[in-house]
Design an enzyme around this catalytic site. Structure first.
Site, mmCIF file in Angstrom:
data_model
loop_
_atom_site.group_PDB
_atom_site.id
_atom_site.type_symbol
_atom_site.label_atom_id
_atom_site.label_comp_id
_atom_site.label_asym_id
_atom_site.label_seq_id
_atom_site.Cartn_x
_atom_site.Cartn_y
_atom_site.Cartn_z
ATOM 1 N N GLU A 1 8.471 5.122 8.128
ATOM 2 C CA GLU A 1 8.289 5.101 9.573
ATOM 3 C C GLU A 1 8.659 6.421 10.244
ATOM 4 O O GLU A 1 8.470 6.580 11.450
ATOM 5 C CB GLU A 1 9.104 3.947 10.179
ATOM 6 C CG GLU A 1 8.466 2.607 9.873
ATOM 7 C CD GLU A 1 9.427 1.443 9.918
ATOM 8 O OE1 GLU A 1 10.476 1.531 9.248
ATOM 9 O OE2 GLU A 1 9.141 0.468 10.601
ATOM 10 N N ARG A 43 16.012 12.893 -1.175
ATOM 11 C CA ARG A 43 15.166 13.177 -2.323
ATOM 12 C C ARG A 43 13.871 12.376 -2.226
ATOM 13 O O ARG A 43 13.874 11.207 -1.846
ATOM 14 C CB ARG A 43 15.928 12.762 -3.575
ATOM 15 C CG ARG A 43 15.237 12.999 -4.877
ATOM 16 C CD ARG A 43 16.134 12.379 -5.926
ATOM 17 N NE ARG A 43 15.673 12.625 -7.271
ATOM 18 C CZ ARG A 43 16.173 11.983 -8.311
ATOM 19 N NH1 ARG A 43 17.139 11.090 -8.134
ATOM 20 N NH2 ARG A 43 15.732 12.224 -9.510
ATOM 21 N N GLY A 67 12.120 -0.173 1.847
ATOM 22 C CA GLY A 67 11.600 -0.670 0.584
ATOM 23 C C GLY A 67 11.880 0.219 -0.611
ATOM 24 O O GLY A 67 12.600 -0.160 -1.544
ATOM 25 N N ALA A 68 11.311 1.409 -0.613
ATOM 26 C CA ALA A 68 11.305 2.237 -1.818
ATOM 27 C C ALA A 68 12.717 2.642 -2.247
ATOM 28 O O ALA A 68 13.091 2.487 -3.415
ATOM 29 C CB ALA A 68 10.444 3.480 -1.591
ATOM 30 N N GLY A 107 0.815 -1.210 0.000
ATOM 31 C CA GLY A 107 0.000 0.000 0.000
ATOM 32 C C GLY A 107 0.845 1.254 0.000
ATOM 33 O O GLY A 107 0.339 2.365 0.140
HETATM 34 MO MO1 MOS Z 1 7.898 -1.996 9.372
HETATM 35 S S1 MOS Z 1 7.981 -2.479 11.411
HETATM 36 O O1 MOS Z 1 8.007 -3.415 8.509
HETATM 37 O O2 MOS Z 1 6.347 -1.183 9.235
#
Ligand code: MOS
Length: 680
Positions: free
Chosen positions: A639, A562, A443-444, A401
């Site tokens: 996060e 960025r 991730g990104a 998402g």
């Molecule tokens: Mo992270 S703790 O995989 O949202």
């Protein structure tokens, strides 16, 4: 299926550094370790039959005493050997904390507590396993494809080639799907035994005991400062719950090590074993509860000094990482603070707590700083150009998402000079190049870097082919000046369609791989302190009669290098900020101390913010580029939004009422006794 007839399974190999890849056996023993643990699986042809049959199962237990009360079991507390993956030490000490603290003219020594919290994505953990000959096709909602495969392989003791993970869309995860849980193993065991497709989906109630629990914590913060606000000593000591058979440690004090300058410093992490489900990663593991507390304590210091809380933070801005001594790759915390204060109208903050009343409402402003580490993880991707000039990106990266499809489409389109509609991104299959998936805000930025590198390699291949091809307009030209844009390759004003170069030289298409190295293979991660930063501002109204707290507005200003996609970035940050508000005011999983059961077992009792709780929230990202983080200059931000957000809300409650609640969440019954007397 019960422990009496479940097949033999592998057990977790504790020497594997990262737990998400370890075996996760289910129904493997008659011993029940905690309330809610699965003891049997019932399979039927319909959902209704399965639920009805499961309700007929009678289980007899031989009871044994358990330890469920965090406060009462503090004598069991111990020091762990290592924090997550051994990479971060549990304890640090710089200078002489005790001497520094004792010498400070202004001292804050406070203990805060944070409750059990849970990830609880809207999409429950679920898995459908379809047998196909000896193979198992595993449709599972998971954040890391490679970890899911490894975990199934090691549990079922099966050849890795036999397991095929498919997870094109994950739904929410928030850390609770970094690893698979019982639903996946049970579905796989049953599908294999029955040679039929089996689906296992956890109910919302089951999720409260089986997935995504953030440990409860008790945190002591000591701050010693000069009268001008400069910190002399800072200590952040954390105790949290764990399960006796399996440590889980949130790095709650870890970012405190990098936040403010002070010559004398101390951080520590301790564990108290309880017979509860073990903790797991929950969005911003460690930083979320840690920053909530440290930034509340900083507000207490500002109040004790009679100093503006923004100014207090600016005065303690370090020039190098205060514990590692490393230069910062790109630290714009002060810019975030100043820009946030300006945009929020911080100068209108009531200087004295409980001094502004609008009708029924006591009004207050609060702020907090935010910080989170940026993590680089080994990630691979492949980009393939077809003879018609369209591109396909493949990686086993996931989209929870967060907009992975969108971001990687942009990065590949940019990297190859193609319009976005000529790029297709394919994710979430174990047949694709291995990534670290989505988690830890890695991730990104990491998958984008791998895709960017693959595009770079493809460009080099194509330009070299054109240069050596007498049929090409670009024949013999210097490849160094090549530009890729709108599907055209041009060198010094001479151009040719990308598709022509591909079709002529690679009629079956051409592919290249791209990689992001591990941190240990990238000297920048040893030479620089690489973090993201933010400044949070909140305004609350507190009902003068009932102490009901209403959030009025929130603003976050962030520095993340960025930005890859402004819309998805803003959505992530706002989501984190709302979660921060929930941590400050609502979230609280309550344990029945007789059984270790969570009694708040649905989203009617375990409160999270709903629309009516959340007013205007805005997130602003400063322009930036962190060239030490990666070639794209982009850092993870998923996060960051939660880090410090709750403290801004908590500090606004203090500013409105003069009441400091150190036991989160701040609910009205904790505020009410301290409210100023009513006048009329
Ligand atoms: Mo992270 S703790 O995989 O949202």
């Amino acid at each position: 299926m019960t422990h009496l007839n479940a097949p033999a399974q592998g057990s977790p190999d504790l020497s594997m550094r990262i737990e998400y890849w370890r075996a996760y056996p289910a129904l493997s023993s008659p011993d029940v370790r905690h309330y809610g643990q699965p003891v049997a699986l019932v399979v039927a042809t319909t959902f209704e039959q399965a639920r009805a049959a499961a309700n007929l199962v009678d289980v007899e237990y031989a009871g044994a005493p358990g330890c469920y009360d965090f406060a009462a079991c503090q004598d069991q507390t111990y020091a762990p050997d290592a924090l997550i993956y051994g990479a971060i030490p549990p304890d640090t000490s710089v200078g002489d904390f005790d001497a520094g603290f004792d010498s400070a003219p202004v001292r804050i020594d406070v203990r805060y507590s944070t409750p059990y919290e849970l990830s609880q994505p809207m999409e429950p953990h679920a898995c459908l396993v379809v047998p196909h000959g000896e193979d198992l096709i595993v449709h599972v909602s998971t954040q890391i494809v490679d970890a899911a495969r490894s975990s199934i392989v090691r549990t079922l003791l099966i050849d890795p080639e036999r397991i095929h993970i498919i997870t094109p869309y994950v739904g929410g995860g928030f850390g609770s799907k970094l690893r698979i849980h019982a639903e996946t193993i049970l579905a796989a065991l049953a599908a294999r035994a029955l040679r039929r497709p089996v689906k296992v989906a956890l109910t919302r109630q089951q999720m409260f005991h089986l997935t995504g629990l953030r440990p409860t914590s008790s945190q002591r913060v000591r701050l010693g400062a000069q009268r001008d606000g400069r910190l002399v000593a800072i200590a952040h000591e954390v105790t949290m719950h764990t399960n006796p058979r399996s440590d889980f440690i949130e790095p709650t004090a870890a970012t405190t090590r990098s936040l403010y300058a002070a010559p004398n410093r101390l951080t520590s992490h301790r564990l108290t074993p309880l017979d509860l489900p073990r903790g797991e990663d929950v969005r911003a593991p460690g930083e979320a509860p840690g920053m909530l507390v440290v930034e509340s304590a900083m507000d207490e210091l500002a109040d004790a000094l009679g100093m503006d809380p923004v100014e207090l933070r600016i005065r303690n801005e370090p020039t190098v990482d205060p514990e590692q001594g490393l230069p910062f790759s790109d630290r714009q915390l002060v810019d975030c603070l100043r820009e946030g204060a300006r945009r929020f109208g911080w100068e209108r903050r009531p200087a004295t707590p409980a001094s502004v009343r609008e009708g029924q409402w006591l009004v207050g402003y609060g702020m907090a700083a935010g910080i989170r580490g940026h993590i680089q993880v080994p990630t691979t991707a492949q980009v393939r150009l077809a003879a018609d000039g369209t591109a396909v990106v493949q990686t086993d990266m996931t989209d929870i998402g967060t907009g992975t499809y969108t971001v990687l489409t942009q990065v590949a389109a940019d990297g190859l000079g193609l319009p976005p509609d000529q790029v297709r991104v394919e994710l979430g299959r174990s047949e694709y190049p291995v990534s670290m998936g989505s988690g830890g805000s890695w991730g990104a930025a990491n998958s984008s870097t791998a895709v960017h590198r693959a595009c770079q390699a493809l460009r080099e291949k194509l330009v070299a082919a054109a240069r050596n091809d007498v049929r090409s307009a670009l024949h013999g030209l210097d490849p160094a000046g090549a530009k890729f844009s709108d599907g055209i390759v041009s060198i010094d004003g001479v151009s040719e369609a990308l598709s022509e170069i591909v079709a002529r030289n690679y009629p079956d298409g051409v592919a290249a791989d791209g990689q992001t190295p591990a941190m240990r293979d990238d000297p920048n991660y040893a030479d620089y302190s690489i973090h993201t930063y933010g400044a949070h501002f909140a305004e609350v109204g507190v009902d003068a009669d009932t102490a009901e707290i209403r959030l009025r507005r929130m603003l976050g200003v962030f520095s993340v290098g960025r930005v890859l996609n402004a819309k998805t970035a803003r959505s992530q940050l706002i989501g984190g900020m709302i979660w921060g508000a929930g941590a400050a005011l609502e979230e609280d999983a309550v344990v029945d101390l007789r059984s270790g059961a969570f009694v708040t077992r649905d989203l009617a009792q375990y409160l999270v913010p709903v629309h009516a709780d959340i007013p205007e929230v805005d997130a602003v990202v400063l322009d930036g580029y962190d060239g030490k983080a990666n070639v794209l200059g982009a850092k993870g931000l998923g996060e960051l939004g939660i880090c410090g957000a709750g403290a801004a809300v908590a500090n606004a409650v203090f500013n409105a009422t003069g009441v400091r609640v150190r036991d989160f969440p701040i609910t009205l019954e904790k505020v009410l006794p301290g409210l100023p007397p009513l006048d009329d």
